[in-house]
Design a protein around this motif. Structure first.
Motif, mmCIF file in Angstrom:
data_model
loop_
_atom_site.group_PDB
_atom_site.id
_atom_site.type_symbol
_atom_site.label_atom_id
_atom_site.label_comp_id
_atom_site.label_asym_id
_atom_site.label_seq_id
_atom_site.Cartn_x
_atom_site.Cartn_y
_atom_site.Cartn_z
ATOM 1 N N CYS A 99 0.871 -1.189 0.000
ATOM 2 C CA CYS A 99 0.000 0.000 0.000
ATOM 3 C C CYS A 99 0.896 1.223 0.000
ATOM 4 C CB CYS A 99 -0.918 -0.006 1.224
ATOM 5 S SG CYS A 99 -2.016 1.428 1.330
ATOM 6 N N GLY A 100 0.799 2.063 -1.036
ATOM 7 C CA GLY A 100 1.674 3.212 -1.194
ATOM 8 C C GLY A 100 1.362 4.338 -0.243
ATOM 9 N N SER A 101 2.249 5.345 -0.253
ATOM 10 C CA SER A 101 2.083 6.492 0.644
ATOM 11 C C SER A 101 0.892 7.358 0.272
ATOM 12 C CB SER A 101 3.358 7.338 0.634
ATOM 13 O OG SER A 101 3.650 7.781 -0.687
ATOM 14 N N ASP A 102 0.383 7.237 -0.971
ATOM 15 C CA ASP A 102 -0.756 8.038 -1.407
ATOM 16 C C ASP A 102 -2.084 7.315 -1.214
ATOM 17 O OD1 ASP A 102 -0.289 6.057 -3.219
ATOM 18 O OD2 ASP A 102 -0.355 7.340 -5.000
ATOM 19 N N GLY A 103 -2.067 6.185 -0.528
ATOM 20 C CA GLY A 103 -3.305 5.449 -0.299
ATOM 21 C C GLY A 103 -3.770 4.648 -1.497
ATOM 22 N N GLN A 104 -2.862 4.326 -2.402
ATOM 23 C CA GLN A 104 -3.202 3.541 -3.586
ATOM 24 C C GLN A 104 -2.400 2.236 -3.575
ATOM 25 O OE1 GLN A 104 -5.582 4.404 -5.755
ATOM 26 N NE2 GLN A 104 -5.962 6.318 -4.640
ATOM 27 N N TRP A 105 -3.064 1.179 -4.035
ATOM 28 C CA TRP A 105 -2.372 -0.102 -4.118
ATOM 29 C C TRP A 105 -1.298 -0.040 -5.200
ATOM 30 C CZ3 TRP A 105 -2.978 -3.330 -0.313
ATOM 31 C CH2 TRP A 105 -4.198 -3.428 0.372
ATOM 32 N N GLY A 106 -0.140 -0.587 -4.903
ATOM 33 C CA GLY A 106 0.923 -0.669 -5.894
ATOM 34 C C GLY A 106 0.687 -1.826 -6.855
ATOM 35 N N PRO A 107 1.440 -1.888 -7.959
ATOM 36 C CA PRO A 107 1.239 -2.950 -8.963
ATOM 37 C C PRO A 107 1.840 -4.296 -8.556
ATOM 38 C CG PRO A 107 3.038 -1.529 -9.626
ATOM 39 C CD PRO A 107 2.485 -0.927 -8.369
ATOM 40 N N TRP A 108 2.495 -4.347 -7.412
ATOM 41 C CA TRP A 108 3.211 -5.557 -7.008
ATOM 42 C C TRP A 108 2.351 -6.434 -6.109
ATOM 43 C CZ3 TRP A 108 5.360 -6.146 -1.829
ATOM 44 C CH2 TRP A 108 6.063 -7.350 -1.664
ATOM 45 N N ARG A 109 2.347 -7.717 -6.377
ATOM 46 C CA ARG A 109 1.668 -8.688 -5.517
ATOM 47 C C ARG A 109 2.473 -9.974 -5.495
ATOM 48 N NH1 ARG A 109 -3.804 -10.607 -7.780
ATOM 49 N NH2 ARG A 109 -2.385 -11.735 -9.155
ATOM 50 N N ASP A 110 2.704 -10.501 -4.315
ATOM 51 C CA ASP A 110 3.486 -11.724 -4.142
ATOM 52 C C ASP A 110 2.563 -12.832 -3.641
ATOM 53 O OD1 ASP A 110 5.337 -13.682 -3.748
ATOM 54 O OD2 ASP A 110 6.393 -12.686 -2.100
ATOM 55 N N HIS A 111 2.298 -13.821 -4.510
ATOM 56 C CA HIS A 111 1.435 -14.935 -4.125
ATOM 57 C C HIS A 111 2.193 -16.263 -4.188
ATOM 58 C CE1 HIS A 111 0.981 -14.251 -8.504
ATOM 59 N NE2 HIS A 111 1.084 -15.570 -8.560
ATOM 60 N N THR A 112 3.529 -16.205 -4.043
ATOM 61 C CA THR A 112 4.322 -17.429 -4.151
ATOM 62 C C THR A 112 4.003 -18.427 -3.040
ATOM 63 O OG1 THR A 112 6.099 -16.312 -2.919
ATOM 64 C CG2 THR A 112 6.203 -16.242 -5.319
ATOM 65 N N GLN A 113 3.583 -17.937 -1.858
ATOM 66 C CA GLN A 113 3.273 -18.846 -0.763
ATOM 67 C C GLN A 113 2.006 -19.654 -1.011
ATOM 68 O OE1 GLN A 113 3.411 -16.990 3.147
ATOM 69 N NE2 GLN A 113 4.871 -15.439 2.420
ATOM 70 N N CYS A 114 1.213 -19.251 -1.982
ATOM 71 C CA CYS A 114 -0.061 -19.918 -2.244
ATOM 72 C C CYS A 114 -0.031 -20.755 -3.512
ATOM 73 C CB CYS A 114 -1.183 -18.882 -2.356
ATOM 74 S SG CYS A 114 -1.375 -17.838 -0.893
ATOM 75 N N GLU A 115 1.120 -20.942 -4.112
ATOM 76 C CA GLU A 115 1.185 -21.713 -5.348
ATOM 77 C C GLU A 115 1.143 -23.208 -5.061
ATOM 78 O OE1 GLU A 115 4.675 -20.459 -7.348
ATOM 79 O OE2 GLU A 115 3.825 -18.544 -8.013
ATOM 80 N N ASP A 116 0.873 -23.981 -6.110
ATOM 81 C CA ASP A 116 0.763 -25.430 -5.997
ATOM 82 C C ASP A 116 2.091 -26.016 -5.510
ATOM 83 O OD1 ASP A 116 0.230 -28.085 -6.225
ATOM 84 O OD2 ASP A 116 -0.295 -28.049 -8.353
ATOM 85 N N PRO A 117 2.089 -26.763 -4.394
ATOM 86 C CA PRO A 117 3.347 -27.325 -3.888
ATOM 87 C C PRO A 117 4.050 -28.225 -4.893
ATOM 88 C CG PRO A 117 1.602 -27.515 -2.249
ATOM 89 C CD PRO A 117 0.953 -27.069 -3.523
ATOM 90 N N GLU A 118 3.292 -28.976 -5.691
ATOM 91 C CA GLU A 118 3.931 -29.833 -6.684
ATOM 92 C C GLU A 118 4.685 -29.003 -7.713
ATOM 93 O OE1 GLU A 118 1.055 -32.357 -8.415
ATOM 94 O OE2 GLU A 118 0.564 -33.413 -6.550
ATOM 95 N N LYS A 119 4.064 -27.917 -8.138
ATOM 96 C CA LYS A 119 4.732 -27.020 -9.089
ATOM 97 C C LYS A 119 5.941 -26.360 -8.443
ATOM 98 C CE LYS A 119 3.965 -22.819 -11.778
ATOM 99 N NZ LYS A 119 3.003 -21.745 -12.107
ATOM 100 N N ASN A 120 5.807 -25.958 -7.178
ATOM 101 C CA ASN A 120 6.931 -25.334 -6.482
ATOM 102 C C ASN A 120 8.106 -26.279 -6.338
ATOM 103 O OD1 ASN A 120 5.770 -22.829 -6.119
ATOM 104 N ND2 ASN A 120 4.864 -23.329 -4.151
ATOM 105 N N GLU A 121 7.822 -27.564 -6.095
ATOM 106 C CA GLU A 121 8.900 -28.535 -5.954
ATOM 107 C C GLU A 121 9.674 -28.688 -7.256
ATOM 108 O OE1 GLU A 121 9.526 -33.205 -4.590
ATOM 109 O OE2 GLU A 121 7.532 -32.270 -4.531
ATOM 110 N N ALA A 122 8.941 -28.730 -8.381
ATOM 111 C CA ALA A 122 9.624 -28.815 -9.677
ATOM 112 C C ALA A 122 10.438 -27.555 -9.951
ATOM 113 C CB ALA A 122 8.602 -29.033 -10.793
ATOM 114 N N LEU A 123 9.890 -26.398 -9.594
ATOM 115 C CA LEU A 123 10.619 -25.154 -9.792
ATOM 116 C C LEU A 123 11.856 -25.088 -8.906
ATOM 117 C CD1 LEU A 123 7.688 -22.582 -10.054
ATOM 118 C CD2 LEU A 123 9.099 -23.479 -11.904
#
Length: 455
Positions: A99-123
């Motif tokens: 959340c930026g200083s101007d009260g607007q959401w930034g373009p960045w989002r990190d959802h790596t913790q919610c990815e498929d574990p099988e896919k993460n293991e291969a990666l």
């Protein structure tokens, strides 16, 4: 604006197969229904919540996860959405958003913790392989850098080694040095910047991005210059062996123009196209393959031309050695040695995987291609410096001559000086051994056979 990329990938995967969950098999349609229910519950919860009085980022559903109101200059967290088929494995994970200083959401989002574990293991397996390959080429480029600097110093220091052939070797060594230094610098000192984390660091992020792209441009030029100087070596050797009346003198300015000027002809257009049409991150990814062919095509052409020159030179070597078979019974061994010596000088090993383009290289073939090219390319500078400097007969003779000359000078300084009355009888006793040493250690003349100098 955030896209629904993770959701589209999820629906695509589920359209191809059924997913086993706690409640049984789940199809893409069932997942979509669960996603819609998650969206309704999010909107109901946000409607019932009381907005904060001050400046804050609005609560919303970004097509992937439900976000509550967040204070400025903070990193908001949201639990992994429960509609994911593998939610039981990532229930303790979070999605992060700035959340930026101007009260607007930034373009960045990190959802790596919610990815498929099988896919993460291969990666993770792929990441470990790539990290090991990075260690290999770091060692290779570091070793090449050290030996090339020493070889460059030797060829530049001794005057009797200064000729067109060695001038071309010096420029080739320089291109290897620049390539190794650029790659090591880009990896160690100029890592690609992370996604923009918020408004308060926009200036620093833009500077890091500009620096990283500059390092990427310099690296592409140095790699291109290395390939063009390999081509210059091939053209020069072809001129000496194939063209009748070829001479070592002249054409050096043309070689310099080709070696250092040709890379700019395809690197500059690539920079312009990337800036106008694919100006993303550090330019380390080549999502639009058509733009990457601007650099790739000239490099493949240099590899092909050098391979044809290599085959032509092998034919000449074979014919010459056969004619001397009576005097050289081991001509097959000499041919094999000459072949292996010319491979790193002309970059012939690049031909092995040159027909395999990146779009075709997947799985084991991709890692085999990467491992082969990374290992040989990183150690190529080391091999060239050893073969064409440290084991070269002319260089060894000149080093021995210089060492012998320095030893004589040092011994003369330590020897007791003769008495004045003895000097009047004629020349000093030290003059004769000096002349004899210098005359006995003379170097081969410039008329040495070209094949012996190279192979």
């Amino acid at each position: 604006m955030l896209n629904s990329g993770p959701l589209r990938v999820l629906l695509l995967l589920l359209s191809l197969r059924r997913v086993q969950t706690d409640s049984g098999p789940q199809t893409a349609g069932e997942l979509y229904q669960r996603w819609e229910r998650y969206q309704r519950e999010c909107q109901e919860a946000l409607g019932a919540a009381e907005p904060p009085s001050g400046l804050a980022c609005n609560g919303s559903f970004d097509m992937y996860v439900c976000w509550d109101y967040a204070a400025p200059n903070t990193t908001a967290r949201a639990s992994c959405p429960w509609y994911l088929p593998w939610h039981q494995h990532v229930a303790a994970g979070f999605v992060l958003r700035q959340c930026g200083s101007d009260g607007q959401w930034g373009p960045w989002r990190d959802h790596t913790q919610c990815e498929d574990p099988e896919k993460n293991e291969a990666l993770q397996d792929q990441r470990r392989i790539l990290e090991r390959l990075q260690v290999v080429y770091t060692i290779g480029y570091s070793l090449s850098l050290a030996t090339l600097l020493l070889a460059l110093l030797i060829l530049s220091f001794f005057r009797r080694l200064r000729c067109t052939r060695n001038y071309i070797h010096i420029n080739l060594f320089t291109s290897f040095i620049l390539r190794a230094a650029a790659i090591l610098t880009r990896d160690r000192l100029l890592p690609p910047p992370r996604p923009y984390p918020g408004d308060q660091t926009r200036t620093l992020w833009n500077k890091a991005l500009a620096t990283c792209r500059t390092a990427q441009i310099v690296t592409q030029y140095c790699v291109g210059a290395n390939y063009t100087w390999l081509l210059v070596e091939g053209v020069y050797l072809h001129r000496l062996l194939v063209l009748v009346g070829g001479s070592e003198e002249g054409h050096l300015h043309g070689y310099l123009l080709l070696g250092w000027g040709a890379p700019a002809l395809f690197v500059i257009p690539w920079v312009i196209v990337r800036y106008l049409y694919e100006n993303t991150q550090c330019w380390e990814r080549n999502d639009v393959k058509a733009f990457w062919w601007i650099i790739r095509t000239p490099i493949l052409m240099t590899i092909l031309i050098n391979f044809l020159i290599f085959m032509r030179i092998l034919g000449i070597l074979l014919s010459k050695l056969r004619t001397r078979q009576m005097r050289c019974p081991d001509y097959r061994l000499r041919l094999a040695r000459s072949t292996l010596t010319l491979v790193p000088l002309l970059g012939v090993h690049e031909v092995v995987f040159a027909p395999v383009i990146e779009e075709q290289a997947e799985g084991t073939l991709r890692f085999a291609k990467l491992g082969f090219e990374i290992f040989l390319s990183s150690f190529q500078g080391f091999l060239v410096s050893v073969l064409y400097c440290f084991t070269n007969k002319e260089v060894q003779t000149e080093i021995r001559r210089g060492w012998h000359h320095c030893s004589l000078r040092h011994s003369l300084r330590e020897a007791p000086r003769p008495q004045p009355e003895r000097l009047s009888r004629g020349s000093g006793p030290a003059e004769v051994p000096i002349r004899h040493a210098l005359s006995s250690k003379s170097l081969p003349g410039p008329g040495d056979e070209v094949l012996e100098s190279y192979c």
